[in-house]
Scaffold this motif. Structure first.
Motif, PDB file in Angstrom:
ATOM      1  N   ILE A 272       0.851  -1.204   0.000  1.00 20.34           N
ATOM      2  CA  ILE A 272       0.000   0.000   0.000  1.00 20.34           C
ATOM      3  C   ILE A 272       0.882   1.248   0.000  1.00 20.34           C
ATOM      4  CG2 ILE A 272      -1.674   1.331   1.366  1.00 20.34           C
ATOM      5  CD1 ILE A 272      -2.780  -1.359   2.425  1.00 20.34           C
ATOM      6  N   ALA A 273       1.910   1.214   0.830  1.00 18.30           N
ATOM      7  CA  ALA A 273       2.783   2.395   0.940  1.00 18.30           C
ATOM      8  C   ALA A 273       3.523   2.653  -0.371  1.00 18.30           C
ATOM      9  CB  ALA A 273       3.771   2.195   2.084  1.00 18.30           C
ATOM     10  N   GLN A 274       3.949   1.556  -1.016  1.00 14.82           N
ATOM     11  CA  GLN A 274       4.652   1.750  -2.295  1.00 14.82           C
ATOM     12  C   GLN A 274       3.730   2.402  -3.318  1.00 14.82           C
ATOM     13  OE1 GLN A 274       6.351  -2.104  -2.369  1.00 14.82           O
ATOM     14  NE2 GLN A 274       8.436  -1.314  -2.515  1.00 14.82           N
ATOM     15  N   LYS A 275       2.497   1.927  -3.355  1.00 13.57           N
ATOM     16  CA  LYS A 275       1.520   2.479  -4.300  1.00 13.57           C
ATOM     17  C   LYS A 275       1.256   3.956  -3.975  1.00 13.57           C
ATOM     18  CE  LYS A 275      -1.754   2.410  -7.414  1.00 13.57           C
ATOM     19  NZ  LYS A 275      -1.485   2.278  -8.826  1.00 13.57           N
ATOM     20  N   ILE A 276       1.089   4.227  -2.703  1.00 12.00           N
ATOM     21  CA  ILE A 276       0.772   5.604  -2.298  1.00 12.00           C
ATOM     22  C   ILE A 276       1.942   6.545  -2.596  1.00 12.00           C
ATOM     23  CG2 ILE A 276       0.482   6.963  -0.152  1.00 12.00           C
ATOM     24  CD1 ILE A 276      -1.800   4.983   0.526  1.00 12.00           C
ATOM     25  N   LYS A 277       3.145   6.035  -2.448  1.00  7.61           N
ATOM     26  CA  LYS A 277       4.315   6.847  -2.823  1.00  7.61           C
ATOM     27  C   LYS A 277       4.292   7.133  -4.322  1.00  7.61           C
ATOM     28  CE  LYS A 277       9.294   7.185  -2.495  1.00  7.61           C
ATOM     29  NZ  LYS A 277      10.569   6.569  -2.166  1.00  7.61           N
ATOM     30  N   SER A 278       3.944   6.110  -5.106  1.00 10.08           N
ATOM     31  CA  SER A 278       3.944   6.298  -6.565  1.00 10.08           C
ATOM     32  C   SER A 278       2.894   7.322  -6.994  1.00 10.08           C
ATOM     33  CB  SER A 278       3.712   4.956  -7.275  1.00 10.08           C
ATOM     34  OG  SER A 278       2.342   4.597  -7.214  1.00 10.08           O
ATOM     35  N   LEU A 279       1.907   7.563  -6.136  1.00 11.98           N
ATOM     36  CA  LEU A 279       0.872   8.552  -6.468  1.00 11.98           C
ATOM     37  C   LEU A 279       1.252   9.961  -6.007  1.00 11.98           C
ATOM     38  CD1 LEU A 279      -2.274   6.393  -5.583  1.00 11.98           C
ATOM     39  CD2 LEU A 279      -1.315   6.858  -7.839  1.00 11.98           C
ATOM     40  N   GLY A 280       2.437  10.090  -5.429  1.00 16.78           N
ATOM     41  CA  GLY A 280       2.925  11.438  -5.120  1.00 16.78           C
ATOM     42  C   GLY A 280       2.974  11.789  -3.648  1.00 16.78           C
ATOM     43  N   ALA A 281       2.591  10.855  -2.772  1.00 23.58           N
ATOM     44  CA  ALA A 281       2.682  11.178  -1.343  1.00 23.58           C
ATOM     45  C   ALA A 281       4.146  11.344  -0.962  1.00 23.58           C
ATOM     46  CB  ALA A 281       2.046  10.067  -0.510  1.00 23.58           C
ATOM     47  N   ASN A 282       4.432  12.313  -0.094  1.00 26.57           N
ATOM     48  CA  ASN A 282       5.813  12.441   0.382  1.00 26.57           C
ATOM     49  C   ASN A 282       5.950  12.074   1.850  1.00 26.57           C
ATOM     50  OD1 ASN A 282       4.667  14.711   1.460  1.00 26.57           O
ATOM     51  ND2 ASN A 282       5.764  16.160   0.163  1.00 26.57           N
ATOM     52  N   ALA A 283       4.883  11.538   2.426  1.00 25.76           N
ATOM     53  CA  ALA A 283       4.959  10.955   3.770  1.00 25.76           C
ATOM     54  C   ALA A 283       3.811   9.970   3.892  1.00 25.76           C
ATOM     55  CB  ALA A 283       4.865  12.034   4.839  1.00 25.76           C
ATOM     56  N   PHE A 284       4.016   8.970   4.741  1.00 24.43           N
ATOM     57  CA  PHE A 284       3.023   7.902   4.869  1.00 24.43           C
ATOM     58  C   PHE A 284       2.398   7.956   6.254  1.00 24.43           C
ATOM     59  CE2 PHE A 284       1.805   3.389   5.563  1.00 24.43           C
ATOM     60  CZ  PHE A 284       0.947   3.262   4.483  1.00 24.43           C
ATOM     61  N   ARG A 285       1.076   7.874   6.294  1.00 29.36           N
ATOM     62  CA  ARG A 285       0.375   7.865   7.572  1.00 29.36           C
ATOM     63  C   ARG A 285      -0.282   6.509   7.799  1.00 29.36           C
ATOM     64  NH1 ARG A 285      -4.613   9.785   9.624  1.00 29.36           N
ATOM     65  NH2 ARG A 285      -4.553   7.620  10.322  1.00 29.36           N
ATOM     66  N   ALA A 286      -0.328   6.055   9.019  1.00 26.92           N
ATOM     67  CA  ALA A 286      -1.098   4.879   9.413  1.00 26.92           C
ATOM     68  C   ALA A 286      -0.938   4.753  10.919  1.00 26.92           C
ATOM     69  CB  ALA A 286      -0.596   3.605   8.736  1.00 26.92           C
ATOM     70  N   GLY A 287      -2.034   4.479  11.590  1.00 24.52           N
ATOM     71  CA  GLY A 287      -1.984   4.365  13.047  1.00 24.52           C
ATOM     72  C   GLY A 287      -1.663   2.947  13.478  1.00 24.52           C
ATOM     73  N   ALA A 288      -0.703   2.826  14.381  1.00 27.94           N
ATOM     74  CA  ALA A 288      -0.440   1.531  15.010  1.00 27.94           C
ATOM     75  C   ALA A 288      -1.221   1.482  16.330  1.00 27.94           C
ATOM     76  CB  ALA A 288       1.050   1.359  15.259  1.00 27.94           C
ATOM     77  N   TYR A 289      -1.275   2.610  16.982  1.00 23.88           N
ATOM     78  CA  TYR A 289      -2.103   2.763  18.182  1.00 23.88           C
ATOM     79  C   TYR A 289      -3.271   3.657  17.798  1.00 23.88           C
ATOM     80  CZ  TYR A 289       1.627   0.718  20.946  1.00 23.88           C
ATOM     81  OH  TYR A 289       2.563  -0.147  21.465  1.00 23.88           O
TER      82      TYR A 289
ATOM     83  N   THR B 178      11.597   0.127   3.254  1.00 21.89           N
ATOM     84  CA  THR B 178      11.337  -0.254   1.867  1.00 21.89           C
ATOM     85  C   THR B 178      11.071   0.960   0.985  1.00 21.89           C
ATOM     86  OG1 THR B 178      10.188  -2.141   2.824  1.00 21.89           O
ATOM     87  CG2 THR B 178       9.992  -1.872   0.448  1.00 21.89           C
ATOM     88  N   THR B 179      10.319   1.907   1.509  1.00 21.43           N
ATOM     89  CA  THR B 179       9.870   3.012   0.647  1.00 21.43           C
ATOM     90  C   THR B 179      10.667   4.296   0.853  1.00 21.43           C
ATOM     91  OG1 THR B 179       8.314   3.876   2.271  1.00 21.43           O
ATOM     92  CG2 THR B 179       7.496   2.170   0.760  1.00 21.43           C
TER      93      THR B 179
END
Ligand code: PEP
Ligand code: MN
Length: 269
Positions: A45-62, A94-95
């Motif tokens: 998911i993160a790789q795909k989102i990076k390819s769409l132009g995101a320059n930071a990745f969000r996701a909650g672990a908590y 990875t990303t």
């Protein structure tokens, strides 16, 4: 300097320059990712989102949820927690994208800080002064989400609390406020009112960057793109957006998650 800020300073309420030069790292911040880390596919998911132009990745672990969700209920206890952080570490390696993830409690700063490049303070912790004070002592960027009740003074005060600790690498995230009963019979997932006027209002007072969250602000995916455009049009410095490969199957916040095509339109349209 704005007269209101001047008067706060005269009263000794603002010690540090809330109007100081912008320090947050990204010019036009495009943060995207699912609400929660759900499993190993987070890396794809993160790789795909990076390819769409995101320059930071969000996701909650908590993930602080409105009602407590016990592990016995569905095997998911408000986030994958430590396992989620481990998966975010793989995403980062990875990303090479900076990771934005929530720290819910001052006791968790070290643990979350091992992986987070940006500490997200969630809306529920907007005035958790112990947490703000402790994060003020760190040197990582902080994304301070406005409490759903937060007045303009409370926003400035929360920023000041982090600034006086010594950390001036902060951004304010606007994510909607209380007050949408007029929509709910038609759009039941709408919980918050997008307060777009707070963008120019804060811009008059401070150089702290404003990141807009159209996902929580709207609670409904069809409104994420128009409200993103509106936020950028009135001066936001960036966006933080919830995006999922199968939005309806998101474990948390499914109604507001957008798909890759919509994210592509927002970032590149
Ligand atoms: C989130 O970003 O997933 C989140 C929990 O946001 P908020 O704290 O604004 O509700
Ligand atoms: Mn969410």
């Amino acid at each position: 300097m704005n007269d209101y800020i001047k008067s706060l300073k005269t009263q000794g309420k603002l010690n540090i320059s809330i109007d100081k030069t912008k320090k947050f790292d990204w010019e036009y911040t495009k943060i995207a990712g699912p609400c929660s880390v759900e499993g190993k596919d987070i890396v794809d998911i993160a790789q795909k989102i990076k390819s769409l132009g995101a320059n930071a990745f969000r996701a909650g672990a908590y993930k602080p949820c409105t009602y407590p969700i016990l592990k016995e209920t569905n095997g998911w206890q408000e986030g994958l927690r430590r396992e989620g952080l481990n998966l975010l570490r793989i995403v980062k390696n990875t990303t090479d994208m900076p990771i934005v993830t929530e720290v819910m409690d001052a006791r968790m700063i070290d643990e979350v800080g091992e992986i987070a490049d940006v500490f997200q303070i969630g809306t529920r912790n907007f005035q958790n002064y112990t947490l703000l004070d402790e994060l003020g002592k760190t040197n990582k960027p902080i994304l301070l989400k406005r409490g759903t009740w937060g007045t303009i003074d409370e926003i400035l005060g929360a920023c000041e609390r982090i600034l006086v600790g010594g950390n001036d690498n902060i951004a304010i995230c606007l994510r909607g406020v209380v007050g949408m009963p007029s929509y709910r019979h038609v759009f039941p997932t709408i919980r918050w009112a997008p307060d777009l006027m707070m963008i120019p209002a804060l811009k008059e007072l401070t150089n702290i960057p404003i990141i807009y969250d159209p996902s929580h602000s709207t609670g409904y995916r069809n409104f994420v793109q128009p409200i993103s455009k509106a936020a950028m049009a009135v001066g936001a410095d960036g966006l933080i957006i919830e995006c999922h490969p199968e939005p309806d199957n998101s474990i948390s916040d499914p109604a507001q998650a957008i798909n890759y095509d919509t994210l592509n339109e927002i970032f590149n349209g």
